[in-house]
Design a protein around this motif. Structure first.
Motif, PDB file in Angstrom:
ATOM      1  N   ASP B 115      33.484 -15.697  22.530  1.00 31.32           N
ATOM      2  CA  ASP B 115      34.157 -15.966  23.805  1.00 31.32           C
ATOM      3  C   ASP B 115      33.443 -17.015  24.630  1.00 31.32           C
ATOM      4  N   LEU B 116      32.310 -17.506  24.123  1.00 37.01           N
ATOM      5  CA  LEU B 116      31.514 -18.455  24.894  1.00 37.01           C
ATOM      6  C   LEU B 116      31.112 -17.837  26.237  1.00 37.01           C
ATOM      7  N   LEU B 174      31.482 -16.209  35.655  1.00 42.68           N
ATOM      8  CA  LEU B 174      32.789 -15.560  35.434  1.00 42.68           C
ATOM      9  C   LEU B 174      32.890 -14.223  36.146  1.00 42.68           C
ATOM     10  N   THR B 188      32.655  -7.734  39.873  1.00 44.28           N
ATOM     11  CA  THR B 188      33.700  -8.706  40.186  1.00 44.28           C
ATOM     12  C   THR B 188      34.061  -9.468  38.920  1.00 44.28           C
ATOM     13  N   SER B 190      36.068 -10.684  35.382  1.00 48.76           N
ATOM     14  CA  SER B 190      36.135 -10.036  34.078  1.00 48.76           C
ATOM     15  C   SER B 190      35.661 -11.078  33.084  1.00 48.76           C
ATOM     16  N   ARG B 191      35.773 -10.774  31.791  1.00 49.42           N
ATOM     17  CA  ARG B 191      35.378 -11.791  30.826  1.00 49.42           C
ATOM     18  C   ARG B 191      36.550 -12.692  30.442  1.00 49.42           C
ATOM     19  N   ALA B 192      37.715 -12.432  31.004  1.00 42.86           N
ATOM     20  CA  ALA B 192      38.842 -13.343  30.766  1.00 42.86           C
ATOM     21  C   ALA B 192      38.546 -14.687  31.423  1.00 42.86           C
ATOM     22  N   ARG B 193      39.058 -15.758  30.824  1.00 42.53           N
ATOM     23  CA  ARG B 193      38.758 -17.098  31.353  1.00 42.53           C
ATOM     24  C   ARG B 193      39.428 -17.374  32.675  1.00 42.53           C
ATOM     25  N   LYS B 194      40.484 -16.670  32.968  1.00 38.06           N
ATOM     26  CA  LYS B 194      41.155 -16.861  34.245  1.00 38.06           C
ATOM     27  C   LYS B 194      41.765 -15.539  34.672  1.00 38.06           C
ATOM     28  N   SER B 195      42.029 -15.391  35.953  1.00 39.10           N
ATOM     29  CA  SER B 195      42.635 -14.174  36.477  1.00 39.10           C
ATOM     30  C   SER B 195      43.204 -14.472  37.844  1.00 39.10           C
TER      31      SER B 195
END
Lengths: 471, 471
Positions: B115-116, B174, B188, B190-195
Motif C-alpha cells: 500500500d506504500l 495519512l 484520525t 485511515s490507510r485509504a488513499r482518500k476519504s
C-alpha cells in the motif's frame, strides 16, 4: 416517493419577518415559490426532497454574509447550494431554513498562470473552469462524474478519475474564503505552495459539507497541460485480474494519470448510452500524461503488467476526440447505468480501501452481488482503491430499498474491516452518518463535534449532516 | 544569554504532589534533574532555554495518556518532545510544566509495502525510518535539515528538499493517533488513499505544534525508490538568474525531485564544513527521479533552461556516494553556516511566496542584506518558493539581535505583501506569533483559537505557542 431521509428531525420555525427582511435586502433574488424551493430541496441521492423555506441567490461574499447574519438573528438554518449534484442528501433542508444558491457566483477572479493557481467563486463548475483556462496551457484535473461546482467539490472533498495522479480537492485547494455562522468572513491559506503558519483551516473546511460555514472563494492549484496524452482500453477475464493490474501498476510507481475500472454490466450501459462498441467484459480505461517519450514508456510498462494478468491487449484512443468520447462516457456512467433499468434510482456505494485489499474487497463484493436480485453495475477509481456499486432500485418497492441498504451495509463494513473508509469522495451527508462512529471511533467523532460547536454554536450551518448534533 | 522568549507569561505552579504521583506511575522514567530539564528546555532556536519542571520518558500511547491525565488533573502544561531540533522555540516550557520525551517511542509499527504506507511511533527520526525501509524498495522523502523526529515533523508541518516533487508532511501523513488534553485517545484518517468521511482531523493536527494534543502514532505515505536518480550542480552569475531557472522549470512542469538554491556565502560554508570544492557563486543543486530515460529527458530540459539563464553548465554527481555527499552537505547547511562565524547563533527566516514573486522577493531581500552589517548566507527550497536567510549574530550583542529582527520583519512583511507566508516549514512557535494576525487576519486567527479552546479548554497543550490564549 423513494427514500425518506434519516433521521427525522423537526423543522425549525421560519418567521415571516425573516422572509420580509430577506426581501428588503435581496429583492427578487429571494424566492419562496414552490418550484424554486423544490429545485433546491433535492439532489442526485435516493432521498425524498425536503424543501428549504426560502432560497437566496447570492452574487457576492457580502450577499452571503448578509443572508447568514439575518438567518443567524432568527436561528434559521443555512444550506449552501452549488449545482445540486450531491449523491448523499447534502442539499436537503432536513430542518428547514434558507438555501443560499451560489450558482451566480461563478466568476474566475484571477488566473495566476506563472504560479499555477487560480482563484474562483464557488458556483463555477469544473467544466466552466477548464473552459476559462483553455488558452493558458493549464488545467484543473479534479473531475467528479457530474459537472459539479467547485464550491460543492471543496465542501465534499471530491475527487474523480485523475486523483491517482493529481490528488483530490484535499491536495488541490490552496486557500478559501468562508462566511462563518456568525457572519464573519475568514480567509485561509495563501497562494504559497506550502505554509506552517498555524492550523490548517483550509483542509478543515475542505470536506466540512457546509457545516462550518459557506465557502465563497477558492484558490486552486493548476497543472500544465501535459505535452503528450494517450488513452487506452483493456479488457480482462475477471474483475480480479483487472484489479491486480492496477495494484501492480501503482506499486511499481508508474505515474498513471487515470485508471478506471468498469465491469461488464457498466460497459453495456456505457455502450448503449454513449454509442460505444466496447466488449462487455471487466475493463480498464487508462490515460497517461507526460512527455512523448515518457507516455510511451508508461504505456509499455502497463501493457506488460496487463498482459501478465491476462489482459486482452490495449485498444488505443489516439485522437483527442476519441479520448473525449471515452471520458465523457465514463463521466456519464451514472446516467447510463440508470438507463439499464428505466425508472430506477441509484444507491451508490463509495468505499475506498488500501490498495493491497482492493482485489479481495472487490471479489467478495462481487460474490455478494451475485446472490442479490438487484441489478448492480460497478465502476471505480481503482488506482485510489475507490469503487462504486451502483444499485438500481425501483423507488416504489420498499423491499428493493431494503435490499440495497443491506448490501450497502455489508460493503461498508467490509471496507472498514480492511482499514478503509465508508466514503472516498461523495461525503457523509445524510446517508453515511451511521457509519462515522464505526469508522473513526466515538472520541474522534466527538472531536469533530466539538469543532462544529465551537464554530457554529447554534447549529445553523447545514444542520443534520455528517453527524448528529446531540451525542 | 542570547534571546529572551516573548511574551513573558507567568509559569504555572508545579505541585510537588504531581511529581510524586508521576514517580509512582513512571518510576525512573520521570526526572526533575537540572541536566535533564535543561536538555528539554531548549532547541535550535535563538531563544534562552526555559526549563520544564519535569520530564517523562514515554514508551507507549498509554504512558502519554497517563502523564496527560495527571497533568490535566493539576492544571499543568504538557510539552511533547521529539529530537529537540525545532528552530522556533516550540520546546521551551514558557509556562513551566512537563516535557513528554517521545524518543523511546521510535518503533516502526507496520510497513505495508503493497500500500506504500508505514505506521510509526512519533520518536523515530527520518533517517531511522529510511534505514528501516531500506530493504523494501520504498522511501520516505520528507527531509528537513535536522534528523528530526517524525512526530515533530508532523507537528510542525515540516518539509525539506524533496517537497517540490513529493509534498510536505501535509500531503504525506495519512492518519494519526493523538492523546487529547483530557487524556482521550483519538485515531484520525485511515490507510485509504482518500476519504470524505468527516472533518480532516489529520490535517488539523499536522502543523498544530503540540497545542491540540500529543501525537503518538503516524501513518505515512511511502514512495517506490526511483529506478534512476541523477544529481547535478550548476552555478549562475546572479541569484536572480538561478531563481529564474527554477521558476521556468516548475512552470513547464518538469517533475524535478529536488532543486535547492545556495548563495555564494553558503557555498563557502558548505565547502569548508563538508570538504567540497564548489565554485563560490549562486548555485542550484538539482536531483531528478524517474526511469533512466525519464531522468535523462528531465535533465536535458533543465540544462537548456539553465543555459538560457547564464548557468555555467551542469556538474554531475553520478555516483551514489557523490550524491550522498552533496545532500549531506546541504542538510548540514545550518551548522556549516554557523561556523562562518564561530560562537554565533542563527536567526533563520522561513518565508515562502508564490513562485512568480520569488525572483523579486529574493532580489529585494539581497539588497536589504547588502546594507546590513550582519553575515547572512541564504539557502532555499526554491522550487516551493521557500528560502531561508540565516542571520549570524553574536548572542552577547543585543544590537545584532535587534538588527536581525529588523531584517526578519522586513523580509516577512515583503513575503506577506506578495501573498506568501511567514513560515513555509519551520512553524510559528514563539518567534512568528506576531505575524500570524497580519498573515491571516484577526477573524481567521480567532477561528484557530476557538478550535484550540474547544479541544483544550484549560490551555494545557504546549501553551503560549502559535497564538496567545487571550485575544
Amino acid at each position: 416517493m423513494n427514500h425518506p431521509a434519516p433521521p427525522a428531525v423537526a423543522r425549525r420555525p421560519f418567521p415571516a419577518e425573516l422572509l420580509d427582511t430577506l426581501r428588503t435586502t435581496f429583492g427578487d433574488r429571494v424566492s419562496n415559490s414552490e418550484a424554486v424551493r423544490a429545485h433546491h430541496g433535492r439532489d442526485e441521492s435516493m432521498f425524498d426532497p425536503q424543501l428549504p423555506d426560502a432560497v437566496v441567490f447570492a452574487r457576492s461574499t457580502e450577499d452571503v454574509q448578509a443572508a447568514v447574519r439575518l438567518c443567524a438573528q432568527y436561528g434559521v438554518p443555512i444550506i449552501p447550494y452549488g449545482n445540486g449534484s450531491s449523491l448523499e442528501g447534502h442539499l436537503l433542508a432536513v430542518q428547514g431554513g434558507v438555501s443560499i444558491d451560489l450558482s451566480e457566483m461563478n466568476r474566475v477572479l484571477s488566473i495566476n498562470a506563472e504560479d499555477l493557481t487560480v482563484t474562483v467563486e464557488p458556483g463555477i463548475s469544473r467544466k466552466q473552469l477548464n473552459e476559462a483556462l483553455r488558452d493558458t496551457g493549464l488545467f484543473f484535473p479534479i473531475d467528479p462524474g457530474a459537472d459539479a461546482s467547485i464550491g460543492g467539490m471543496s465542501a465534499t472533498r471530491a475527487s474523480g478519475t485523475n486523483a491517482v495522479r493529481y490528488g483530490t480537492m484535499r491536495e488541490n485547494v490552496l486557500g478559501l474564503t468562508a462566511v462563518l455562522a456568525d457572519g464573519r468572513v475568514i480567509k485561509t491559506g495563501s497562494r504559497a505552495r506550502k505554509s506552517s503558519a498555524g492550523y490548517d483551516l483550509t483542509r478543515l473546511f475542505v470536506g466540512s459539507e457546509g457545516t462550518l460555514g459557506v465557502i465563497t472563494g477558492i484558490t486552486l492549484r493548476l497543472y500544465p497541460q501535459p505535452e503528450a496524452v494517450s488513452a487506452a482500453v483493456c479488457t480482462f477475464h475477471s474483475m480480479a485480474d483487472a484489479v491486480r493490474t492496477v495494484i501492480e501498476t501503482i506499486q511499481i510507481g508508474v505515474p498513471v494519470a487515470r485508471v478506471e475500472f468498469i465491469d461488464s454490466l457498466a460497459v453495456r450501459a456505457l455502450n448503449r448510452h454513449s454509442n460505444l462498441t466496447l466488449r462487455e467484459a471487466p475493463t480498464l480505461f487508462f490515460e497517461f500524461h507526460g512527455t512523448a517519450a515518457g507516455v510511451e514508456e508508461q504505456a509499455q510498462l502497463v501493457q506488460e503488467i496487463a498482459a501478465q494478468n491476462g489482459g486482452d491487449g490495449f485498444e488505443w484512443a489516439t485522437r483527442p476526440e476519441d479520448r473525449t468520447r471515452l471520458w465523457n462516457a465514463r463521466h456519464n456512467a451514472l446516467f447510463a447505468m440508470l438507463q439499464l433499468r428505466p425508472g430506477s434510482r441509484a444507491l451508490s456505494t463509495d468505499v475506498c480501501v488500501p490498495i493491497s485489499r482492493l482485489a479481495e474487497c472487490v471479489v467478495e463484493t462481487e460474490a455478494d452481488l451475485k446472490t442479490s436480485p438487484l441489478t448492480c453495475p460497478i465502476v471505480g477509481h481503482v488506482g485510489d482503491g475507490n469503487f462504486h456499486v451502483c444499485m438500481l432500485v425501483d423507488p416504489t418497492k420498499p423491499e428493493e430499498i431494503e435490499e440495497a441498504e443491506r448490501l450497502n451495509h455489508r460493503i461498508v463494513k467490509r471496507a472498514l474491516a480492511m482499514d478503509g473508509t465508508c466514503t472516498g469522495e461523495h461525503g457523509v451527508g445524510l446517508h453515511k452518518m451511521g457509519f462515522l462512529v464505526e469508522e473513526h471511533g466515538v472520541d474522534t467523532v466527538d472531536t469533530m463535534r466539538a469543532i462544529k460547536r465551537a464554530l457554529d454554536p447554534h447549529n445553523l450551518m447545514n444542520p443534520g449532516k455528517i453527524f448528529s448534533w446531540a451525542v
